[in-house]
Enzyme design. Structure first.
Site: not given
Ligand code: HDD
Length: 722
Positions: A78, A151, A342, A365
């Site tokens: 993202h 999402n 988060h 997160y």
């Molecule tokens: Fe995630 C970012 C949505 C599964 C780990 N995720 C992130 C963002 C969104 C989502 C919208 C952007 C946030 C922003 O705008 O700053 N993610 C989802 C959805 C998931 C999902 C809807 C499943 C239903 N994500 C998911 C899993 C993991 C992560 C299973 C890790 C185990 N996601 C992350 C992250 C991020 C992230 C690596 C990257 C940047 C952040 O968190 O702030 O932690």
């Protein structure tokens, strides 16, 4: 108690009021970071006019050093995003379901900051990649921040967070050559997917037009996981969250998406920014599906499985409030880049379920913020601050902003009068739902997670004819880009379990025979203690064969608010007719741009002089929703002589957009692919979205056509050479 500053946030004031950190440089001298006034910002300090630069130049060094450290790591996923401020307004009290403070009173307003994103691409990648869109909402409630990090698709690729790094490594550019950028159409992604039958439902969504939205303002949002609401009596209900856009759900054509990526890679970002600047504030209703605790097991799928949705026909969506985005950020980095969402930012009255994907997210997160924002104090960055004042014994660390007074930083204490003290439930303290758990510690999944296909089929069956065709084309495109034939074959094998015709249509384009079923072994997708070699696809029976709510064809089509209309024109234009059309469009909420061979002004036949917004040098049909070709003999002859004008019309037609021609502009159509449209005597112009003045009300017919968004039926007529 809310501080003065916080009260201002709660009352939704302008950002300048919120924080003393917002700069107003008007009338101010340039200074260093230490506040020293700078007399020369053009020249470094040198030993003589032609001499070397001196190490002593602390002003140069400070400026360059800061510049060298301007970047922080982009998000792992993202990374590309756009955001806006706004507020959420509760329709009716939800106290019967939840004690969440921001859902207690009708008309209650809560400030929000919303960030939309793509998943796979880097921060500078195109907005129009085929991808899932992130839809993150931070509610600044007076009980603390609540983040709904969802999402634009209601399900996910995987069931367990332990597979997330694998999924993301597979979809990101391949590590040896960093290609392709922001695209899933490559070997590693499909290699992984072809071995993960649980991804098939999400693949249907990702290959559908939902993955190429017309606008961030025209897409749905979903919390994906099943959450809980807890009311004041401690009763829990299962909840699925939905965001429903008031402008309806609309997408672009894939060919159009690829062209927009070249013409305006910031298309979605610009669209969001401009809509808010023009006062056309994007709006979504928050919907919930509610399942009573006792009904947890009454569905033929598991509520804890994030690859499943609850069809709206089985549990209707209740709309409980509306979100309005009404202010663009002041600074991209400070707000959009530094915002830290988060799923674990909760308020009392909302809680998790044991969805294993959600559970893993709860770790990820905070961890990612630590590496991205660089400090455990990321909550002190203005955009992340809670409007409810923070009191605890956490201290110090990089870039600490808060100055904690006194000598007490522990609890229990007497020296600080016992403060800050725990808040019991009555005082709004958070307590987790006391779910009963009596289980063996295992690595495994419930058998109820092993139906990977029934909802993929439900989604496919629910699509309209054009949507099915687009989905099929997307799979053909993506798999044609795959270099390894065995991966293509495995994918076709999996598709046989979704829909036989879909599998056959995709196989045909790939020059493959349709296999009888999935290729074995599907090693990661069998229940623990079962031999992968014995894998048999599980397909449960759903009580419905199709869910109309899953088709964009059934979205609301009642407005042309913010639709962009290109007006093709030139000198000698019939300006009276043009004014009539333009007035009607503007009144209905559309936005119009005058496009002519050159910038400057064009002369109308009645002597009016009209300012040109864009010349054909930069204008492109793909960023417009509809095209109106103005009349007037001189104007038409000039447009006919302009190849870009003819291309503009053909391309808009190819992308199934509504077009309107003044009566004499029909001559221009004769020079394009559209000529045959007017040859047939039986041709009904309104049915195909090509509008001419006739019996009806010309501007109205055009407005009604724009409401329809696209006339996909044109695609059936064959390829259009544009
Ligand atoms: Fe995630 C970012 C949505 C599964 C780990 N995720 C992130 C963002 C969104 C989502 C919208 C952007 C946030 C922003 O705008 O700053 N993610 C989802 C959805 C998931 C999902 C809807 C499943 C239903 N994500 C998911 C899993 C993991 C992560 C299973 C890790 C185990 N996601 C992350 C992250 C991020 C992230 C690596 C990257 C940047 C952040 O968190 O702030 O932690």
């Amino acid at each position: 108690m809310a501080t003065k500053k916080n009260k201002q946030i709660l009352s939704d004031k302008k950002a300048d009021d919120l924080s003393p950190d917002i700069e107003n440089a008007e009338g101010q001298f340039l200074t260093t970071n230490q506040g020293l006034r700078i007399s020369d910002n053009q020249n470094s300090l040198k030993s003589g006019e032609r001499g070397a630069t001196l190490l002593e130049d602390f002003i140069l060094r400070e400026k360059i050093t800061h510049f060298d450290h301007e970047r922080i790591p982009e998000r792992i996923v993202h990374a590309r995003g756009s955001a806006a401020h706004g507020y959420f307004e509760t329709y009716e009290s939800q106290a019967h379901l939840t004690k969440a403070g921001f859902l207690q009173k009708r008309g209650q307003r809560t400030p929000v900051f919303v960030r939309f994103s793509t998943v796979a691409g880097s921060r500078g990648s195109t907005d129009l990649a085929r991808d899932v869109r992130g839809f993150s909402v931070k509610f600044y409630t007076d009980e603390g921040n609540y983040d709904l990090v969802g999402n634009n698709m209601p399900v996910f690729f995987i069931q367990d967070a332990i597979k997330f790094p694998d999924l993301i490594h597979a979809v990101k550019p391949e590590p040896h050559n960093e290609m392709p950028q922001a695209a899933s159409a490559h070997d590693t992604f499909w290699d992984f997917i072809s071995l993960m039958p649980e991804s098939m439902h999400m693949i249907m969504w990702a290959m559908s037009d939902r993955a190429i939205p017309r606008s961030l303002r025209m897409m749905e949002g979903f919390g994906v996981h099943t959450f809980r609401f807890i009311n004041a009596e401690g009763r829990s209900s299962f909840i699925k969250f939905h965001w429903k856009p008031l402008l309806g759900v609309h997408s672009v054509a894939w060919d159009e998406a690829t062209r927009i990526s070249g013409k305006d890679p910031d298309f979605h970002r610009r669209d969001l920014w401009e809509a808010i600047e023009s006062g056309a504030f994007p709006e979504w209703e928050l919907g919930i599906q509610v399942v009573a605790e006792k009904d947890e097991h009454k569905f033929p799928f598991d509520l804890l499985d994030p690859t499943k949705l609850i069809p709206e026909e089985m549990v209707p969506v209740q709309r409980i409030g509306k979100m309005t985005l009404n202010r663009n950020p002041d600074n991209f980095f400070a707000e959009t880049e530094q915002v830290a969402y988060h799923p674990g930012h909760l308020v009392p009255g909302i809680d998790f379920t044991n969805d294993p994907l959600l559970q893993g997210r709860l770790f990820s997160y905070t961890d990612t913020q630590l590496s991205r924002l660089g400090s455990a104090n990321f909550h002190e960055i203005p955009i992340n601050r809670s409007v409810n004042t923070v009191h605890n014994n956490q201290r110090d660390g990089h870039m600490r902003q808060q100055i904690n007074s006194g000598k007490v930083a522990y609890e229990p204490n007497t020296l600080g009068g016992g403060c800050p003290f725990q808040a019991g439930r009555a005082a709004g303290g958070f307590s987790s739902f006391t779910e009963r758990i009596d289980a063996k510690k295992i690595r495994g999944r419930s058998r109820s997670f092993f139906d990977h296909f029934s909802q993929a089929t439900l989604f496919f069956n629910s699509q309209g004819e054009a949507e099915k065709a687009h989905l099929t084309d997307a799979l053909r495109f993506e798999l044609s880009k795959v270099q390894v034939p065995a991966i293509r074959e495995r994918m076709v094998g999996l598709l046989t379990q979704v829909d036989k015709k879909l599998a056959a249509d995709v196989a045909d384009a790939l020059g493959l025979k349709v296999p009888a079923g999935p290729m074995l072994p599907m090693n990661h997708s069998v229940p623990a203690n079962e031999n992968p070699k014995n894998f048999q696809p599980v397909k449960l029976t759903l009580p419905i064969e199709a869910s109309p709510a899953l088709s964009m064809e059934n979205t609301r089509k009642d407005s042309i608010q913010t639709r962009q209309v290109a007006i093709l024109t030139a000198n000698g234009v019939n300006d009276a007719a043009l004014a009539k059309m333009k007035d009607a469009l503007l009144k209905a909420g559309a936005q119009c741009k005058l496009i002519a061979p050159k910038l400057g002004f064009i002369q109308g036949i009645s002597g009016a002089s009209l300012p040109v917004d864009q010349s054909f040098l930069i204008a492109t049909s793909v960023v417009f929703d509809a095209v109106y070709v103005a009349g007037g003999e001189g104007c038409i002859q000039q447009l006919i002589a302009e190849p870009d004008a003819l291309h503009f019309v053909e391309e808009a037609y190819k992308h199934c957009k509504p077009l309107a021609f003044e009566a004499d502009a029909r001559e221009l159509a004769e020079y394009t692919y559209l000529h045959h449209k007017f040859d047939e005597e039986t041709y009904d112009p309104t049915a195909d979205g090509v509008i001419m003045p006739g019996k009806g009300n010309f501007p109205n017919d055009f407005i009604n056509a724009i409401k329809q968004h696209r006339f996909w039926q044109r695609e059936k007529a064959g390829k259009i050479p544009a």
